[in-house]
Scaffold this motif. Structure first.
Motif, PDB file in Angstrom:
ATOM      1  N   PRO A 475      49.964  58.275  25.108  1.00  0.00           N
ATOM      2  CA  PRO A 475      49.965  59.517  25.108  1.00  0.00           C
ATOM      3  C   PRO A 475      51.407  59.970  24.921  1.00  0.00           C
ATOM      4  O   PRO A 475      52.508  59.326  25.170  1.00  0.00           O
ATOM      5  CB  PRO A 475      49.556  59.918  26.248  1.00  0.00           C
ATOM      6  N   TYR A 476      51.496  61.376  24.299  1.00  0.00           N
ATOM      7  CA  TYR A 476      52.807  61.757  23.975  1.00  0.00           C
ATOM      8  C   TYR A 476      53.829  61.010  23.276  1.00  0.00           C
ATOM      9  O   TYR A 476      54.922  60.981  23.528  1.00  0.00           O
ATOM     10  CB  TYR A 476      53.524  62.214  25.436  1.00  0.00           C
ATOM     11  N   LEU A 477      53.308  60.117  22.058  1.00  0.00           N
ATOM     12  CA  LEU A 477      54.125  59.562  21.148  1.00  0.00           C
ATOM     13  C   LEU A 477      54.158  59.943  19.951  1.00  0.00           C
ATOM     14  O   LEU A 477      55.224  59.557  19.299  1.00  0.00           O
ATOM     15  CB  LEU A 477      53.672  58.013  21.270  1.00  0.00           C
ATOM     16  N   VAL A 478      53.320  60.660  19.479  1.00  0.00           N
ATOM     17  CA  VAL A 478      53.501  61.252  18.175  1.00  0.00           C
ATOM     18  C   VAL A 478      54.318  62.295  17.928  1.00  0.00           C
ATOM     19  O   VAL A 478      54.265  63.252  18.721  1.00  0.00           O
ATOM     20  CB  VAL A 478      51.976  61.740  17.680  1.00  0.00           C
ATOM     21  N   ARG A 479      55.310  62.156  17.020  1.00  0.00           N
ATOM     22  CA  ARG A 479      56.462  63.256  16.969  1.00  0.00           C
ATOM     23  C   ARG A 479      56.363  63.324  15.475  1.00  0.00           C
ATOM     24  O   ARG A 479      56.660  62.695  14.491  1.00  0.00           O
ATOM     25  CB  ARG A 479      57.857  62.623  17.474  1.00  0.00           C
ATOM     26  N   ASP A 480      56.740  64.746  15.278  1.00  0.00           N
ATOM     27  CA  ASP A 480      57.120  65.217  13.946  1.00  0.00           C
ATOM     28  C   ASP A 480      58.455  65.782  13.733  1.00  0.00           C
ATOM     29  O   ASP A 480      58.583  66.848  14.677  1.00  0.00           O
ATOM     30  CB  ASP A 480      56.056  66.409  13.331  1.00  0.00           C
ATOM     31  N   TYR A 481      59.417  65.099  13.263  1.00  0.00           N
ATOM     32  CA  TYR A 481      60.794  65.672  13.182  1.00  0.00           C
ATOM     33  C   TYR A 481      61.204  66.358  11.741  1.00  0.00           C
ATOM     34  O   TYR A 481      60.780  66.046  10.991  1.00  0.00           O
ATOM     35  CB  TYR A 481      61.891  64.312  13.229  1.00  0.00           C
ATOM     36  N   TRP A 493      68.410  68.295  14.925  1.00  0.00           N
ATOM     37  CA  TRP A 493      67.325  67.462  14.757  1.00  0.00           C
ATOM     38  C   TRP A 493      66.098  67.746  15.725  1.00  0.00           C
ATOM     39  O   TRP A 493      66.277  67.608  17.024  1.00  0.00           O
ATOM     40  CB  TRP A 493      67.613  65.921  14.947  1.00  0.00           C
ATOM     41  N   LEU A 494      65.096  68.362  15.330  1.00  0.00           N
ATOM     42  CA  LEU A 494      64.094  69.008  16.306  1.00  0.00           C
ATOM     43  C   LEU A 494      62.728  68.082  15.976  1.00  0.00           C
ATOM     44  O   LEU A 494      62.605  67.638  14.942  1.00  0.00           O
ATOM     45  CB  LEU A 494      63.762  70.501  16.101  1.00  0.00           C
ATOM     46  N   PHE A 495      61.918  68.101  16.996  1.00  0.00           N
ATOM     47  CA  PHE A 495      60.621  67.423  16.939  1.00  0.00           C
ATOM     48  C   PHE A 495      59.640  68.199  17.653  1.00  0.00           C
ATOM     49  O   PHE A 495      59.884  68.716  18.500  1.00  0.00           O
ATOM     50  CB  PHE A 495      60.665  65.901  17.195  1.00  0.00           C
ATOM     51  N   ARG A 496      58.458  68.156  16.885  1.00  0.00           N
ATOM     52  CA  ARG A 496      57.243  68.632  17.828  1.00  0.00           C
ATOM     53  C   ARG A 496      56.398  67.311  18.271  1.00  0.00           C
ATOM     54  O   ARG A 496      56.061  66.573  17.463  1.00  0.00           O
ATOM     55  CB  ARG A 496      56.477  69.663  16.746  1.00  0.00           C
TER      56      ARG A 496
END
Length: 517
Positions: A475-481, A493-496
């Motif tokens: 869980p909580y591992l997929v990130r869009d930078y 540098w931001l990620f969702r």
């Protein structure tokens, strides 16, 4: 302030035999079909138990018991001959290992322990507690049962380590040795068993009772050794501990005709010692990476300091410059009569060609600068970084030694990363046209920033080869930078967090992970 560690090995003899067999004590007991492991010695025509493991003690077998009586409890008891010489040699090897890793001053506390003077050494491990935890973990992990105590005095640490079986290191706060030993039995003072037994019959069951009584009558009956041990535990009297030195290592020694105590006199002897040890290093074609200075006082106590070098060296002037500032940590007492300088860690060092042109400008000496800073502030606070292959940003950098020759990897220019990483990532409030669009503006640390350009997304989804292949499903591992540029020129540098499809991947919250230069 002096701080002493007492490392107590209650089953040292039997644990050593188990380690020699290549198995842990529990495995050794299982291999013997549940039989305890004991050793015995000859005494006046009888065989007496010398050492017994934890299983044997749980069955009622104790050291000093006759083998005949022990076999009435365990009929087919397997008894090995005790080897006191091998036990002593093993303790000395353990002391040499501890001296290289934890403290310059290590003494053997025969027959089943060590003393380590860790004064000033805690900063190299992030604190005194971290040092003793690392020692406890490594000793227990090697198949030895250990109990550890830390105190201002060797006597207090010795008593607590043997009479407070806490299952973890026990740290006595500075100045609390009287409080720590007060509730312990008189046997904790390392006095003869008969004296302890007689005092127990008189009603003295705890050390605090002995402290409260007038000394005269008891000292006349039992001698001054009883109160000497008490004063050593309380810190009122010195206690000499003889450190163990590896004889095969380069070392220099100065026996002084008269005791010295001034900083200038100590500095002069240090200069002579560094000249001697550098000559020995030259003959061996090596350079020192660590030096231990031991000062023996007239009362038998030792004062020790340690310095480390980022690269091997045999420059006597440089080593003297590193040692002299440590003189303030040496308490000369009534005077120092012997000084010993040892190089416990050496590495090959080739001779360098001298400059024959007369040009004295050699450029900055980075190694000397690193040595000066590291020995002043601690080597844990001075380090370098190097790229590390990883798909996740927080794993792309690892710490290395401060002075590292070359680099085996380069940064990936295709996927630029910010020069300043924020760890851990900090949450930000983001306004975007659509959930999967780049941010139009965001609020970070109370300040609103308007985005003028954005690039992304770059999706990172874990590393399947880590954690037995389960990380990609965590869980909580997929990130869009996204790389964003704001009004005024700042680039961030931001990620969702989350993919927007499965809730287990994240709540679609935004974080800032770094800033570009």
């Amino acid at each position: 302030m002096r701080r002493v560690v007492s490392l107590y090995l209650p089953y040292w003899s039997t644990d050593r035999i188990s380690r020699k067999r290549g198995v842990s004590p529990s495995e050794a007991n299982a291999a013997l079909s549940g039989q305890p492991l004991v050793t015995a010695i000859e005494s006046h025509g009888r065989k007496l138990i010398a050492a017994v493991d934890a299983l044997g003690r749980s069955l009622g077998i104790t050291p000093g018991m006759s083998v005949t009586k022990a076999r009435t409890m365990v009929p087919d008891l397997d008894v090995l001959d005790a080897d006191e010489a091998a036990d002593a040699q093993g303790l000395e090897r353990l002391a040499l290992w501890a001296g290289q890793r934890y403290a310059p001053f290590v003494a053997v506390d025969y027959p089943d322990g060590l003393w380590l003077d860790i004064s000033g050494c805690g900063e190299l491990f992030g604190g005194e507690e971290a040092l003793v935890k690392d020692l406890f973990r490594r000793v227990n992990g090697s198949g030895l049962t250990a109990q550890i105590a830390v105190a201002d005095t060797a006597g207090c640490a010795h008593a607590v380590a043997r009479h407070v079986p806490a299952g973890r290191p026990v740290i006595i706060l500075p100045g609390d040795q009287k409080k720590a030993v007060g509730l312990l039995p008189l046997a904790a003072l390392r006095i003869p068993a008969k004296v302890a037994s007689d005092l127990h019959k008189m009603g003295f069951t705890r050390i605090e009772q002995l402290i409260a009584e007038p000394r005269g009558p008891i000292a006349r009956r039992y001698g001054h050794e009883l109160y000497r041990r008490l004063d050593q535990a309380l810190g009122h009297a010195p206690e000499a501990m003889v450190p163990i030195f590896p004889q095969a290592l380069p070392q220099a020694r100065r026996g002084l005709l008269e005791p010295i105590g001034t900083a200038d006199a100590i500095a002069k002897v240090i200069s002579d010692l560094t000249d001697d040890i550098c000559a020995a290093l030259m003959r061996g074609g090596t350079g020192a990476r660590r030096l231990d200075l031991h000062c023996e006082r007239v009362d038998g106590q030792y004062q020790s300091v340690r310095i480390g070098m980022a690269s091997p060296t045999r420059d006597a002037r440089h080593l003297t410059k590193l040692l002299v500032p440590r003189i303030e940590r040496i308490d000369p007492g009534l005077g120092i009569e012997t000084m010993i300088l040892i190089a416990p860690i050496v590495e090959p060092l080739r001779s360098a060609q001298a400059d024959l042109t007369g040009d004295t400008h050699r450029g900055p000496d980075l190694g000397a600068l690193i040595d000066a800073l590291a020995n002043r502030f601690g080597y844990d606070r001075l380090y370098g970084t190097t790229p590390c292959s990883s798909a996740m940003p927080e794993r792309t950098v690892k710490r290395t030694m401060a002075l590292r020759e070359g680099a085996d990897r380069r940064w990936n220019a295709v996927l630029p990363r910010p020069g300043r990483m924020i760890e851990p990532p900090e949450p930000v409030q983001v306004i975007a046209m659509m959930p999967d669009h780049p941010p139009a503006q965001f609020v970070w640390r109370g300040k609103r920033r308007k985005v003028v350009q954005a690039d992304g997304p770059e999706r990172l989804q874990g590393e399947w080869w880590r954690a037995k292949g389960l990380e990609a499903d965590s869980p909580y591992l997929v990130r869009d930078y996204f790389q964003v540029e704001v009004e005024g020129g700042g680039r961030y540098w931001l990620f969702r967090l989350g993919d927007g499809q499965w809730s287990s991947t994240g709540p679609m919250a935004w974080f800032i992970h770094g800033a570009f230069a």
